[in-house]
Design an enzyme around this catalytic site. Structure first.
Site, PDB file in Angstrom:
ATOM      1  N   GLN A  56     -11.725  37.637  21.531  1.00  0.00           N
ATOM      2  CA  GLN A  56     -10.570  38.003  22.352  1.00  0.00           C
ATOM      3  C   GLN A  56      -9.284  37.875  21.545  1.00  0.00           C
ATOM      4  O   GLN A  56      -8.212  38.215  22.031  1.00  0.00           O
ATOM      5  CB  GLN A  56     -10.503  37.086  23.588  1.00  0.00           C
ATOM      6  CG  GLN A  56     -11.738  37.198  24.470  1.00  0.00           C
ATOM      7  CD  GLN A  56     -11.800  36.141  25.562  1.00  0.00           C
ATOM      8  OE1 GLN A  56     -11.324  35.018  25.392  1.00  0.00           O
ATOM      9  NE2 GLN A  56     -12.409  36.474  26.671  1.00  0.00           N
ATOM     10  N   ASN A  57      -9.392  37.383  20.313  1.00  0.00           N
ATOM     11  CA  ASN A  57      -8.207  37.142  19.496  1.00  0.00           C
ATOM     12  C   ASN A  57      -7.818  38.393  18.721  1.00  0.00           C
ATOM     13  O   ASN A  57      -8.663  39.219  18.384  1.00  0.00           O
ATOM     14  CB  ASN A  57      -8.472  36.001  18.505  1.00  0.00           C
ATOM     15  CG  ASN A  57      -8.847  34.718  19.218  1.00  0.00           C
ATOM     16  OD1 ASN A  57      -8.529  34.536  20.379  1.00  0.00           O
ATOM     17  ND2 ASN A  57      -9.543  33.832  18.519  1.00  0.00           N
TER      18      ASN A  57
ATOM     19  N   HIS B 252      -9.552  42.872  22.147  1.00  0.00           N
ATOM     20  CA  HIS B 252      -8.147  43.126  22.478  1.00  0.00           C
ATOM     21  C   HIS B 252      -7.380  43.754  21.326  1.00  0.00           C
ATOM     22  O   HIS B 252      -6.154  43.704  21.290  1.00  0.00           O
ATOM     23  CB  HIS B 252      -7.480  41.825  22.941  1.00  0.00           C
ATOM     24  CG  HIS B 252      -8.094  41.288  24.204  1.00  0.00           C
ATOM     25  ND1 HIS B 252      -8.075  39.956  24.538  1.00  0.00           N
ATOM     26  CD2 HIS B 252      -8.782  41.905  25.189  1.00  0.00           C
ATOM     27  CE1 HIS B 252      -8.709  39.789  25.691  1.00  0.00           C
ATOM     28  NE2 HIS B 252      -9.147  40.949  26.101  1.00  0.00           N
TER      29      HIS B 252
ATOM     30  N   CYS C 123       7.862  55.836  14.940  1.00  0.00           N
ATOM     31  CA  CYS C 123       6.794  56.418  14.130  1.00  0.00           C
ATOM     32  C   CYS C 123       7.377  57.396  13.103  1.00  0.00           C
ATOM     33  O   CYS C 123       8.039  58.360  13.480  1.00  0.00           O
ATOM     34  CB  CYS C 123       5.789  57.138  15.027  1.00  0.00           C
ATOM     35  SG  CYS C 123       4.461  57.941  14.108  1.00  0.00           S
TER      36      CYS C 123
ATOM     37  N   CYS D  81       6.055  61.160  13.771  1.00  0.00           N
ATOM     38  CA  CYS D  81       6.442  61.986  14.922  1.00  0.00           C
ATOM     39  C   CYS D  81       7.710  61.491  15.626  1.00  0.00           C
ATOM     40  O   CYS D  81       8.182  62.138  16.558  1.00  0.00           O
ATOM     41  CB  CYS D  81       5.291  62.061  15.927  1.00  0.00           C
ATOM     42  SG  CYS D  81       4.975  60.508  16.804  1.00  0.00           S
TER      43      CYS D  81
ATOM     44  N   SER E 167     -12.775  29.545  24.606  1.00  0.00           N
ATOM     45  CA  SER E 167     -12.231  30.412  25.648  1.00  0.00           C
ATOM     46  C   SER E 167     -12.478  29.782  27.002  1.00  0.00           C
ATOM     47  O   SER E 167     -13.565  29.272  27.268  1.00  0.00           O
ATOM     48  CB  SER E 167     -12.885  31.799  25.603  1.00  0.00           C
ATOM     49  OG  SER E 167     -12.447  32.584  26.708  1.00  0.00           O
ATOM     50  N   SER E 168     -11.461  29.837  27.874  1.00  0.00           N
ATOM     51  CA  SER E 168     -11.643  29.375  29.249  1.00  0.00           C
ATOM     52  C   SER E 168     -12.189  30.509  30.115  1.00  0.00           C
ATOM     53  O   SER E 168     -12.405  30.336  31.302  1.00  0.00           O
ATOM     54  CB  SER E 168     -10.310  28.878  29.810  1.00  0.00           C
ATOM     55  OG  SER E 168      -9.363  29.924  29.801  1.00  0.00           O
TER      56      SER E 168
ATOM     57  N   GLY F 257     -11.415  21.589  27.895  1.00  0.00           N
ATOM     58  CA  GLY F 257     -10.905  21.908  29.218  1.00  0.00           C
ATOM     59  C   GLY F 257     -11.857  22.830  29.959  1.00  0.00           C
ATOM     60  O   GLY F 257     -12.810  23.360  29.386  1.00  0.00           O
TER      61      GLY F 257
HETATM   62 ZN   LIG Z   1       3.375  59.225  15.765  1.00  0.00          ZN
END
Ligand SMILES: [Zn+2]
Length: 286
Positions: free
Chosen positions: A110-111, A128, A187, A190, A228-229, A255
């Protein structure tokens, strides 16, 4: 508590190391890691025990309001000064060693800190995304965060020198007091808005990435949750996947977690990931 399951209790690392070790007897397991595995590298866990409560920035604020983007990029730039010394810790190294020894088929994390790959893990599913990458909204052009921060310096001469002593927040960026007038990078391909290539609260995990995570569990003989909780729904769904297959689940976390007491949780260690995973690797002769 489910009928027929053992009363829930947390074990000390020494007591629980035997069942944790035996979880690997049937074949390679998958490990799912969260912020707790990176705290020993100096990256704070805003959900962990003892850390001050802090609400992370919401992506809608970032997308809707230039002031949030100014604050974000300013904080990211100063935060980068402090990230330079961050290195993988013993927990990341143990995970990489267990994979190299054929005891893990991969790591789902998840990191967004990239520390598993830097420690030598090869099969890494970043649920993620990656904090090292930035993408543009209109076309999805991807850039390295480091190069975007260099553009920030060009557009904001003298900023770093003025702001270097800003306080570092629990998300690893800095809290720069005055960001009015800060020029936000765009960017170069673009001209579109740039955003971190990470999944924020309220956003969905890329279905292909989730499928890759599920595939690891589909071929595993056990699931280890470390640091992780399981407050995030995606992680819980992956535990459900393991439960449907009937493979054992081990949880190493300081925890409480959202799956404590479930029948699938055969091992529960209320302790740190660095010491527990190092001790596990040692027991397994890695
Ligand atoms: Zn772009």
């Amino acid at each position: 508590m489910q009928a027929g399951s053992e009363p829930f209790g947390t074990s000390s690392t020494a007591d629980a190391l035997d069942p944790l070790t035996s979880l690997f007897g049937a074949g390679p397991a998958t490990i799912l890691t969260g912020a707790g595995i990176s705290t020993d590298s100096g990256i704070p866990d805003y959900r962990g025990a003892g850390s001050p409560p802090r609400t992370p920035m919401r992506i809608d604020q970032f997308l809707d309001d230039e002031r949030y983007r100014q604050r974000f990029w300013a904080g990211a730039r100063v935060g980068a000064l402090h990230r330079q010394g961050i290195e993988p810790n013993a927990g990341h190294r143990a995970v990489a060693a267990l994979e190299a020894a054929g005891l893990l088929n991969g790591v789902i994390t998840q990191n967004v800190d990239g520390l598993h790959r830097r420690a030598g893990s090869r099969t890494v599913v970043e649920l993620h995304g990656s904090g090292a990458t930035v993408r543009c909204l209109p076309a999805g052009h991807r850039w390295q965060r480091a190069e975007v921060l260099a553009w920030f310096d060009v557009a904001n001469p003298g900023f770093v020198e003025r702001s270097a002593d800003a306080e570092i927040t629990s998300d690893g960026d800095a809290d720069v007091a005055d960001t009015a007038g800060t020029v936000v990078p765009v960017c170069p391909a673009c001209g579109g808005m740039l955003r971190p290539d990470v999944v924020y609260f309220g956003e969905h995990v890329d279905p292909q990435v989730f499928a890759a995570a599920g595939d690891l569990i589909e071929h595993a003989h056990g699931l280890v949750v470390a640091g992780s909780s399981l407050a995030v729904n995606t992680g819980v769904r992956l535990v459900h996947r393991a439960e449907r297959r009937g493979i054992p689940v081990a949880v190493i976390n300081r925890g409480p977690t959202s799956i404590d007491g479930r029948g699938s949780v055969r091992v529960r260690i209320d302790g740190g990931t660095s010491e527990t995973l190092s001790a596990l690797a040692e027991r397994l002769g890695v």
